[in-house]
Design a protein around this motif. Sequence first.
Motif, PDB file in Angstrom:
ATOM      1  N   SER A 530       0.832  -1.198   0.000  1.00  0.00           N
ATOM      2  CA  SER A 530       0.000   0.000   0.000  1.00  0.00           C
ATOM      3  C   SER A 530       0.863   1.242   0.000  1.00  0.00           C
ATOM      4  CB  SER A 530      -0.921   0.011   1.230  1.00  0.00           C
ATOM      5  OG  SER A 530      -0.170   0.055   2.412  1.00  0.00           O
ATOM      6  N   THR A 531       0.285   2.321  -0.488  1.00  0.00           N
ATOM      7  CA  THR A 531       0.968   3.609  -0.529  1.00  0.00           C
ATOM      8  C   THR A 531      -0.071   4.711  -0.642  1.00  0.00           C
ATOM      9  OG1 THR A 531       2.729   4.865  -1.613  1.00  0.00           O
ATOM     10  CG2 THR A 531       1.198   3.676  -3.029  1.00  0.00           C
ATOM     11  N   ALA A 532       0.378   5.923  -0.682  1.00  0.00           N
ATOM     12  CA  ALA A 532      -0.500   7.080  -0.857  1.00  0.00           C
ATOM     13  C   ALA A 532       0.117   8.002  -1.897  1.00  0.00           C
ATOM     14  CB  ALA A 532      -0.704   7.817   0.453  1.00  0.00           C
ATOM     15  N   MET A 533      -0.723   8.475  -2.831  1.00  0.00           N
ATOM     16  CA  MET A 533      -0.261   9.378  -3.893  1.00  0.00           C
ATOM     17  C   MET A 533      -1.084  10.656  -3.847  1.00  0.00           C
ATOM     18  SD  MET A 533       0.358   6.701  -7.057  1.00  0.00           S
ATOM     19  CE  MET A 533      -1.294   6.039  -6.983  1.00  0.00           C
ATOM     20  N   TYR A 534      -0.390  11.765  -4.050  1.00  0.00           N
ATOM     21  CA  TYR A 534      -1.020  13.077  -3.938  1.00  0.00           C
ATOM     22  C   TYR A 534      -0.933  13.810  -5.266  1.00  0.00           C
ATOM     23  CZ  TYR A 534      -0.452  12.143   1.047  1.00  0.00           C
ATOM     24  OH  TYR A 534      -0.489  11.574   2.289  1.00  0.00           O
ATOM     25  N   GLY A 535      -2.025  14.468  -5.593  1.00  0.00           N
ATOM     26  CA  GLY A 535      -2.041  15.307  -6.782  1.00  0.00           C
ATOM     27  C   GLY A 535      -2.736  16.620  -6.478  1.00  0.00           C
ATOM     28  N   ARG A 553      -5.164   6.265  -2.401  1.00  0.00           N
ATOM     29  CA  ARG A 553      -4.523   5.256  -1.566  1.00  0.00           C
ATOM     30  C   ARG A 553      -4.796   3.876  -2.165  1.00  0.00           C
ATOM     31  NH1 ARG A 553      -6.563   9.123   1.904  1.00  0.00           N
ATOM     32  NH2 ARG A 553      -5.041  10.088   3.308  1.00  0.00           N
ATOM     33  N   PRO A 554      -4.013   3.470  -3.142  1.00  0.00           N
ATOM     34  CA  PRO A 554      -4.206   2.145  -3.736  1.00  0.00           C
ATOM     35  C   PRO A 554      -3.626   1.059  -2.830  1.00  0.00           C
ATOM     36  CG  PRO A 554      -2.376   3.262  -4.801  1.00  0.00           C
ATOM     37  CD  PRO A 554      -2.950   4.245  -3.821  1.00  0.00           C
ATOM     38  N   THR A 555      -4.272  -0.070  -2.819  1.00  0.00           N
ATOM     39  CA  THR A 555      -3.777  -1.246  -2.100  1.00  0.00           C
ATOM     40  C   THR A 555      -3.879  -2.451  -3.024  1.00  0.00           C
ATOM     41  OG1 THR A 555      -5.964  -1.717  -1.164  1.00  0.00           O
ATOM     42  CG2 THR A 555      -4.473  -0.370   0.163  1.00  0.00           C
ATOM     43  N   MET A 556      -2.919  -3.321  -2.914  1.00  0.00           N
ATOM     44  CA  MET A 556      -2.927  -4.551  -3.690  1.00  0.00           C
ATOM     45  C   MET A 556      -2.320  -5.656  -2.850  1.00  0.00           C
ATOM     46  SD  MET A 556      -1.324  -5.353  -7.469  1.00  0.00           S
ATOM     47  CE  MET A 556      -2.466  -4.225  -8.216  1.00  0.00           C
ATOM     48  N   ASN A 637     -13.396  -1.845  -4.501  1.00  0.00           N
ATOM     49  CA  ASN A 637     -12.658  -3.013  -4.040  1.00  0.00           C
ATOM     50  C   ASN A 637     -13.094  -4.230  -4.849  1.00  0.00           C
ATOM     51  OD1 ASN A 637     -11.152  -1.974  -1.626  1.00  0.00           O
ATOM     52  ND2 ASN A 637     -13.231  -1.499  -0.956  1.00  0.00           N
ATOM     53  N   GLY A 638     -12.173  -5.151  -5.026  1.00  0.00           N
ATOM     54  CA  GLY A 638     -12.485  -6.377  -5.753  1.00  0.00           C
ATOM     55  C   GLY A 638     -11.335  -7.360  -5.661  1.00  0.00           C
ATOM     56  N   SER A 639     -11.493  -8.502  -6.355  1.00  0.00           N
ATOM     57  CA  SER A 639     -10.450  -9.530  -6.352  1.00  0.00           C
ATOM     58  C   SER A 639     -10.544 -10.365  -7.622  1.00  0.00           C
ATOM     59  CB  SER A 639     -10.583 -10.424  -5.114  1.00  0.00           C
ATOM     60  OG  SER A 639     -11.824 -11.112  -5.134  1.00  0.00           O
ATOM     61  N   TYR A 640      -9.442 -11.062  -7.911  1.00  0.00           N
ATOM     62  CA  TYR A 640      -9.392 -11.950  -9.073  1.00  0.00           C
ATOM     63  C   TYR A 640      -8.772 -13.269  -8.630  1.00  0.00           C
ATOM     64  CZ  TYR A 640      -8.799 -13.509 -13.891  1.00  0.00           C
ATOM     65  OH  TYR A 640      -8.875 -14.223 -15.074  1.00  0.00           O
ATOM     66  N   ASN A 641      -9.537 -14.374  -8.833  1.00  0.00           N
ATOM     67  CA  ASN A 641      -9.128 -15.696  -8.378  1.00  0.00           C
ATOM     68  C   ASN A 641      -8.432 -16.440  -9.513  1.00  0.00           C
ATOM     69  OD1 ASN A 641      -8.798 -18.129  -7.124  1.00  0.00           O
ATOM     70  ND2 ASN A 641     -10.944 -18.368  -6.512  1.00  0.00           N
ATOM     71  N   LEU A 642      -7.148 -16.641  -9.381  1.00  0.00           N
ATOM     72  CA  LEU A 642      -6.384 -17.280 -10.452  1.00  0.00           C
ATOM     73  C   LEU A 642      -6.598 -18.778 -10.522  1.00  0.00           C
ATOM     74  CD1 LEU A 642      -3.023 -15.351  -9.918  1.00  0.00           C
ATOM     75  CD2 LEU A 642      -4.703 -14.952 -11.730  1.00  0.00           C
ATOM     76  N   VAL A 643      -7.028 -19.403  -9.420  1.00  0.00           N
ATOM     77  CA  VAL A 643      -7.148 -20.871  -9.403  1.00  0.00           C
ATOM     78  C   VAL A 643      -8.570 -21.345  -9.627  1.00  0.00           C
ATOM     79  CG1 VAL A 643      -5.173 -21.056  -7.850  1.00  0.00           C
ATOM     80  CG2 VAL A 643      -7.475 -20.925  -6.899  1.00  0.00           C
ATOM     81  N   ALA A 644      -9.535 -20.434  -9.749  1.00  0.00           N
ATOM     82  CA  ALA A 644     -10.918 -20.841  -9.973  1.00  0.00           C
ATOM     83  C   ALA A 644     -11.094 -21.299 -11.411  1.00  0.00           C
ATOM     84  CB  ALA A 644     -11.861 -19.682  -9.660  1.00  0.00           C
ATOM     85  N   ASP A 645     -11.999 -22.265 -11.616  1.00  0.00           N
ATOM     86  CA  ASP A 645     -12.245 -22.753 -12.973  1.00  0.00           C
ATOM     87  C   ASP A 645     -13.234 -21.877 -13.726  1.00  0.00           C
ATOM     88  OD1 ASP A 645     -14.402 -23.335 -11.452  1.00  0.00           O
ATOM     89  OD2 ASP A 645     -14.514 -25.468 -11.949  1.00  0.00           O
ATOM     90  N   SER A 646     -13.996 -21.029 -12.997  1.00  0.00           N
ATOM     91  CA  SER A 646     -14.946 -20.113 -13.627  1.00  0.00           C
ATOM     92  C   SER A 646     -15.236 -18.969 -12.679  1.00  0.00           C
ATOM     93  CB  SER A 646     -16.248 -20.847 -14.003  1.00  0.00           C
ATOM     94  OG  SER A 646     -16.876 -21.367 -12.843  1.00  0.00           O
ATOM     95  N   PHE A 647     -15.806 -17.916 -13.224  1.00  0.00           N
ATOM     96  CA  PHE A 647     -16.156 -16.728 -12.439  1.00  0.00           C
ATOM     97  C   PHE A 647     -14.965 -16.284 -11.581  1.00  0.00           C
ATOM     98  CE2 PHE A 647     -20.134 -19.107 -13.039  1.00  0.00           C
ATOM     99  CZ  PHE A 647     -20.874 -18.163 -13.730  1.00  0.00           C
TER     100      PHE A 647
END
Length: 871
Positions: A530-535, A553-556, A637-647
């Motif tokens: 995580s970090t914080a970016m200012y503009g 404030r992006p987080t991954m 917010n969200g997620s991506y499942n690399l090991v799932a066979d669908s969805f």
Amino acid sequence: MKILCQLLSVLLIALILIAAGVPHTALIISPDALDSLPADTLPIASPDSMDAPIHYKAKDSIVMQIPKKRILLYGSGDTKYKETNITAERISFDQENGMVEATKVNDTAGKAIGRPVMTDNGQSFESDTMQFNITTRKAKIYNTRSVYGEGFITSQQSKRMPDNTIFGFKNTFTTCDLDTPHFQFRARKIKVIPDKLVISGPANLEIEGIPTPLFIPFAIFPITQGQRSGILPPQYVVNQQKGIGLENGGYYLGLGDNFDLTTRIDLYSYGSWGIKASPTYRKRYKYNGGFNFDFANTRFGDPEVKSEFSTSKDFRVTWNHSMDSKARPGVNFGAAVNFGTSSYNKYNVFDYNTRVNNNIGSSITFSKTWQGKPYNLTMGLNHSQNLSTRDVSISFPDATFTVNTIYPFQPKEMVGAPKWYEKIGISYNTILRNQANFKDSLFGKQAMFDAMQTGMQHNIPISFSIPVFKTFTLSPGINYTEYWYTKKLIRKWDPNKKNLGSDTAGGAIDTTYIPGFYSARDISASMSLSTAMYGMYTFNKNSKIKAIRHVMRPTMSVSYRPDLSSQYYHELQYNKEGDKQMVSDFDGAIIGVPSPGAFGGINFGLDNNLEMKVFSKKDTTGRHEKKIKLLDGFGINGSYNLVADSFKLSTFSLYARTNLFDKLNISASGNLDPYQIDARGRRLDKYVWQQGKISLGRLTNASVSLSTSFQSKDAKSKEKEQKIDSLGNVQGADAAFAAQQRQLQMVRNNPGEYVDFDIPWRIDLSYSLSYTNTIIPDSGGVVKRITQYVSFNGDFSLTPKWKIGLNSGFDFTNMQIAYTNMYISRDLHDFNLSINLIPFGTYRQFSFTISAKASILKDLRLNRSRQFYDQ
């Protein structure tokens, strides 16, 4: 030179007194008195008749008649003997018999000036003529006006006895502070027991000086605050259901500084009745609380016609307990209980706030913190009840034990920068839940205990964080969770089962509960960055806006969770078309369920903050800066499942919140499903944007709420705050909760009697919108629901003494006006006049009330009310 002159004057007077035969001990001179006393002020005391000196002074002159042993004071005379102080334009003191006489005088215009005022032990008397005997401490006062708490008593003649008891002749009593009161009770004889009571014989009520037909045989007015047993007079009402009635009559019993009891009874002409008992308890600097036990018996119809006659026996129990935080450091116990039958409010409560809220709940909690240790324990009982559906949920016992984060590799004394492994922290949290959901008619029966669910959850997180690349924070972690259950449910589609409310067999879900001990577990490992970016965008120097700043404030994170609970998940057919959905054997469990399937993928989120700087108008130079928040927070917010066979892609969670101009509160949230659906609402493993649409997904649920409040300035706001603070200091922890609840109930029942005329206008607005579009298996498919509701309440002054108010709302879902309460109030100086109207709905009501403002006359009220109920 001044002191010498004073000394010579005093010696000269002393020689004259001695020559006249006055004992030399009659003259008492204090060494400091020469500087502090005025030239004509002498402290004199006679050992033959007085045990303390008399201090006196006058603004004009003092005349001493030595042969008669009298002293005459002219012009703002002032005498003081012990705790008794008398001031008047003219005062004469007879030293031989100890008699003090004070009178007023008339000026050249015939106006009375310098009326005698006697102050004794904090009690004040004002009169035309006053005679006071210092020796016997008796006094006779003519045309006096005295103040007792909130009451004012005038007497043509009054006698004051040595024990401070006062007997009055031809008297009036009022709480109006005007010279010519708006109302008063006129009585021939009264007796005043200081700091206790004012007792009156037969009295007649006068309004604006005009006698009324209202006579009372006697009256007792308490003039002290505090605990005192006595009768509580009832209030007259008219109810369509119950007939003519007397409400809230009873008795208050004081049982000392720590306990008291209030009992009240309601009686109605149609046979209905109710009884209430409200004991309270308190111990200074320890705890305080109170109970309310209410029971009501409501009758309907004619008992001679059994087919039309019915009764409803209802009860309600409330309990409040609070503990002083300093009584036992580290230990706290509190209770807020509100429990009763669902029909109690239906037949016994008519106020606005209760009618629009069909949910009640209770909470009893005990918590302990071990000082110097990382342990915390919380135990409790919780109850929630829906009065419309009659659903009840009770959780007992509930317990949570927590071990705060500890660092096992950290040395007791840190030297230099900590090593990475010294930042590793571990904590522990366990939750015990016992819950029963049932209908209120099953309370205390075996079916209630059969519905009990028990579960326990253990959670052990291990984490630490280290800075990388100066502006980023890396946080690896491992989390282990274990679930314990005492029953599971097996659900299957039965094509021969009848749907609820249908006589034909169209198929339905059959559910079976299997008791036993079951466990499930979940473990995951993650690493987040995580970090914080200012503009910032800066405007030119002539602009009123200086700059706009945007903070992101992006987080991954990368995480992996194996599938350890697949045995407890299966597909369930939920309609006759054969549509299926993945469900768990522990759905609805009170401690939650592990997520289905394995997960190995990426979690991402982005939080934003937007604000701007403007030049304040208050600054004459125009250079003073002021920050204005445009958006407190908005993100995804969200997620991506690399090991799932669908969805593989999860739904997107969106949120936004802000407070515009410190007036308008806005919050919104929602979920987007990135996958397509078929005609029956089933998800397809295809993204929405693959259809050529520019969209992140399909909205499955969302909610928006807005609220604001406006009011004019209150010129007496500071005085009210000081008054509230002073009341809070006096009451403290010993305030009787039941009395506060009764006062609050009075405010709710009669809002027109408790308006603030110092605020010319006020308005509160709120709006809520919710939308759901989800598949619910037990309902047979996709369910879409939209609800909208707007509520508003406020008031405004037609004149400084007239105010009109309204509490209402509108339900856009059912397209009908919500429960509405209208009121009109009139400030009559000593009285409040209010008209309350509930014009439509199931419960309609009209009431007309005139009540006294003074708390000492709170039972002096005229009420005419009618209540209507449509089944």
